[in-house]
Motif scaffolding. Structure first.
Motif, PDB file in Angstrom:
ATOM      1  N   LEU A   6       0.828  -1.199   0.000  1.00 26.17           N
ATOM      2  CA  LEU A   6       0.000   0.000   0.000  1.00 26.17           C
ATOM      3  C   LEU A   6       0.867   1.256   0.000  1.00 26.17           C
ATOM      4  O   LEU A   6       0.607   2.197  -0.757  1.00 26.17           O
ATOM      5  CB  LEU A   6      -0.949   0.007   1.197  1.00 26.17           C
ATOM      6  CG  LEU A   6      -1.816   1.263   1.351  1.00 26.17           C
ATOM      7  CD1 LEU A   6      -2.695   1.483   0.118  1.00 26.17           C
ATOM      8  CD2 LEU A   6      -2.648   1.176   2.621  1.00 26.17           C
ATOM      9  N   LEU A   7       1.911   1.275   0.818  1.00 25.02           N
ATOM     10  CA  LEU A   7       2.811   2.441   0.848  1.00 25.02           C
ATOM     11  C   LEU A   7       3.468   2.662  -0.515  1.00 25.02           C
ATOM     12  O   LEU A   7       3.601   3.804  -0.962  1.00 25.02           O
ATOM     13  CB  LEU A   7       3.864   2.267   1.937  1.00 25.02           C
ATOM     14  CG  LEU A   7       3.382   2.514   3.354  1.00 25.02           C
ATOM     15  CD1 LEU A   7       4.438   2.076   4.372  1.00 25.02           C
ATOM     16  CD2 LEU A   7       3.011   3.979   3.556  1.00 25.02           C
ATOM     17  N   LEU A  61       0.574   5.760   8.047  1.00 24.06           N
ATOM     18  CA  LEU A  61       0.858   4.335   7.880  1.00 24.06           C
ATOM     19  C   LEU A  61       2.305   3.993   8.245  1.00 24.06           C
ATOM     20  O   LEU A  61       2.736   2.850   8.068  1.00 24.06           O
ATOM     21  CB  LEU A  61       0.571   3.902   6.440  1.00 24.06           C
ATOM     22  CG  LEU A  61      -0.900   3.890   6.045  1.00 24.06           C
ATOM     23  CD1 LEU A  61      -1.060   3.725   4.541  1.00 24.06           C
ATOM     24  CD2 LEU A  61      -1.642   2.777   6.791  1.00 24.06           C
ATOM     25  N   GLY A  62       3.037   4.986   8.736  1.00 22.39           N
ATOM     26  CA  GLY A  62       4.407   4.741   9.177  1.00 22.39           C
ATOM     27  C   GLY A  62       5.454   4.879   8.098  1.00 22.39           C
ATOM     28  O   GLY A  62       6.600   4.478   8.296  1.00 22.39           O
ATOM     29  N   GLY A  63       5.101   5.443   6.969  1.00 27.62           N
ATOM     30  CA  GLY A  63       6.050   5.625   5.880  1.00 27.62           C
ATOM     31  C   GLY A  63       6.417   7.086   5.694  1.00 27.62           C
ATOM     32  O   GLY A  63       5.984   7.952   6.446  1.00 27.62           O
ATOM     33  N   GLU A  64       7.218   7.333   4.696  1.00 24.64           N
ATOM     34  CA  GLU A  64       7.599   8.684   4.283  1.00 24.64           C
ATOM     35  C   GLU A  64       7.469   8.758   2.768  1.00 24.64           C
ATOM     36  O   GLU A  64       7.787   7.795   2.076  1.00 24.64           O
ATOM     37  CB  GLU A  64       9.041   9.011   4.680  1.00 24.64           C
ATOM     38  CG  GLU A  64       9.231   9.386   6.134  1.00 24.64           C
ATOM     39  CD  GLU A  64       8.502  10.664   6.531  1.00 24.64           C
ATOM     40  OE1 GLU A  64       8.489  11.629   5.743  1.00 24.64           O
ATOM     41  OE2 GLU A  64       7.931  10.691   7.641  1.00 24.64           O
ATOM     42  N   PRO A  65       7.004   9.903   2.258  1.00 21.79           N
ATOM     43  CA  PRO A  65       6.971  10.065   0.800  1.00 21.79           C
ATOM     44  C   PRO A  65       8.373   9.876   0.223  1.00 21.79           C
ATOM     45  O   PRO A  65       9.356  10.346   0.810  1.00 21.79           O
ATOM     46  CB  PRO A  65       6.486  11.499   0.614  1.00 21.79           C
ATOM     47  CG  PRO A  65       5.758  11.827   1.878  1.00 21.79           C
ATOM     48  CD  PRO A  65       6.478  11.068   2.957  1.00 21.79           C
ATOM     49  N   HIS A  66       8.458   9.154  -0.866  1.00 27.18           N
ATOM     50  CA  HIS A  66       9.757   8.866  -1.479  1.00 27.18           C
ATOM     51  C   HIS A  66      10.395  10.113  -2.058  1.00 27.18           C
ATOM     52  O   HIS A  66       9.717  10.992  -2.590  1.00 27.18           O
ATOM     53  CB  HIS A  66       9.612   7.831  -2.589  1.00 27.18           C
ATOM     54  CG  HIS A  66       9.347   6.465  -2.072  1.00 27.18           C
ATOM     55  ND1 HIS A  66       9.059   5.425  -2.897  1.00 27.18           N
ATOM     56  CD2 HIS A  66       9.320   5.948  -0.814  1.00 27.18           C
ATOM     57  CE1 HIS A  66       8.869   4.329  -2.191  1.00 27.18           C
ATOM     58  NE2 HIS A  66       9.008   4.629  -0.930  1.00 27.18           N
ATOM     59  N   ILE A  67      11.701  10.135  -1.990  1.00 24.31           N
ATOM     60  CA  ILE A  67      12.456  11.276  -2.500  1.00 24.31           C
ATOM     61  C   ILE A  67      12.254  11.455  -4.004  1.00 24.31           C
ATOM     62  O   ILE A  67      12.307  12.570  -4.505  1.00 24.31           O
ATOM     63  CB  ILE A  67      13.945  11.161  -2.144  1.00 24.31           C
ATOM     64  CG1 ILE A  67      14.628  12.492  -2.399  1.00 24.31           C
ATOM     65  CG2 ILE A  67      14.608  10.040  -2.914  1.00 24.31           C
ATOM     66  CD1 ILE A  67      15.911  12.688  -1.656  1.00 24.31           C
ATOM     67  N   ILE A  68      11.983  10.351  -4.720  1.00 20.35           N
ATOM     68  CA  ILE A  68      11.743  10.484  -6.160  1.00 20.35           C
ATOM     69  C   ILE A  68      10.571  11.427  -6.404  1.00 20.35           C
ATOM     70  O   ILE A  68      10.585  12.226  -7.332  1.00 20.35           O
ATOM     71  CB  ILE A  68      11.520   9.126  -6.850  1.00 20.35           C
ATOM     72  CG1 ILE A  68      11.541   9.302  -8.359  1.00 20.35           C
ATOM     73  CG2 ILE A  68      10.221   8.490  -6.416  1.00 20.35           C
ATOM     74  CD1 ILE A  68      11.623   8.006  -9.129  1.00 20.35           C
ATOM     75  N   GLY A  69       9.572  11.360  -5.534  1.00 18.88           N
ATOM     76  CA  GLY A  69       8.431  12.265  -5.657  1.00 18.88           C
ATOM     77  C   GLY A  69       8.806  13.701  -5.364  1.00 18.88           C
ATOM     78  O   GLY A  69       8.221  14.631  -5.910  1.00 18.88           O
ATOM     79  N   ASP A  70       9.795  13.893  -4.518  1.00 18.87           N
ATOM     80  CA  ASP A  70      10.214  15.249  -4.147  1.00 18.87           C
ATOM     81  C   ASP A  70      11.191  15.865  -5.139  1.00 18.87           C
ATOM     82  O   ASP A  70      11.250  17.081  -5.269  1.00 18.87           O
ATOM     83  CB  ASP A  70      10.866  15.237  -2.756  1.00 18.87           C
ATOM     84  CG  ASP A  70       9.876  14.912  -1.660  1.00 18.87           C
ATOM     85  OD1 ASP A  70       8.692  15.242  -1.819  1.00 18.87           O
ATOM     86  OD2 ASP A  70      10.292  14.327  -0.650  1.00 18.87           O
ATOM     87  N   VAL A  71      11.960  15.040  -5.816  1.00 16.11           N
ATOM     88  CA  VAL A  71      13.019  15.551  -6.693  1.00 16.11           C
ATOM     89  C   VAL A  71      12.687  15.371  -8.173  1.00 16.11           C
ATOM     90  O   VAL A  71      12.646  16.334  -8.939  1.00 16.11           O
ATOM     91  CB  VAL A  71      14.372  14.874  -6.361  1.00 16.11           C
ATOM     92  CG1 VAL A  71      15.457  15.338  -7.311  1.00 16.11           C
ATOM     93  CG2 VAL A  71      14.761  15.155  -4.918  1.00 16.11           C
TER      94      VAL A  71
END
Length: 154
Positions: A6-7, A61-71
């Motif tokens: 899901l994450l 849910l205990g995750g973090e948005p991926h850096i690919i999404g940020d960069v």
């Protein structure tokens, strides 16, 4: 569905929404001074709300948005937005419709796959984002139809 799966899928949407935000901001700048510019700017604001909602869900849910999404996603979205805008308004609207249709199909698929397993809050986020994408698609399609009916060329 496993939490990690899901994450991963939510991070796909996060990246998509970051890209869409930048896409519409770039288009707003390209068509500055037009009615469409305002619509693209407002659409970018809605897409940014999607980014914020998805960030909250991912973190809950205990995750973090991926850096690919940020960069990568902002760069890709901005480049795609400028490229589409370069082709003229009609092609821009057609491209936007394709992008929004992809987002809607993916939201529908995830909504069905997740079901009620992760609670009503996640269901609401997915449904609300889907409705927004549908509204964007409808506006783009209507505007494109207006141009075609009036015989307006780019």
């Amino acid at each position: 569905m496993e939490r990690e799966d899901l994450l991963r899928k939510l991070n796909w949407f996060y990246s998509l929404e970051v890209s869409q935000t930048e896409l519409y901001l770039a288009q707003s700048k390209k068509f500055k001074g037009s009615y469409e510019s305002i619509v693209f700017e407002r659409t970018a604001l809605v897409e940014q709300q999607h980014v914020e909602r998805l960030t909250a869900v991912i973190r809950e849910l205990g995750g973090e948005p991926h850096i690919i999404g940020d960069v990568i996603s902002p760069l890709f979205g901005g480049l795609l937005g400028r490229t589409l805008a370069f082709t003229g308004l009609k092609k821009t609207l057609q491209g936007n419709i394709k992008i929004e249709n992809k987002a809607m199909a993916d939201y529908v698929a995830l909504h069905k796959e997740v079901g009620a397993e992760f609670g009503p809050e996640l269901q609401a986020v997915l449904q609300h984002n889907l409705v927004d994408e549908d509204v964007h698609t409808a506006w783009f399609a209507r505007r494109l139809e207006d141009y075609e009916l009036l015989g307006i060329e780019d």
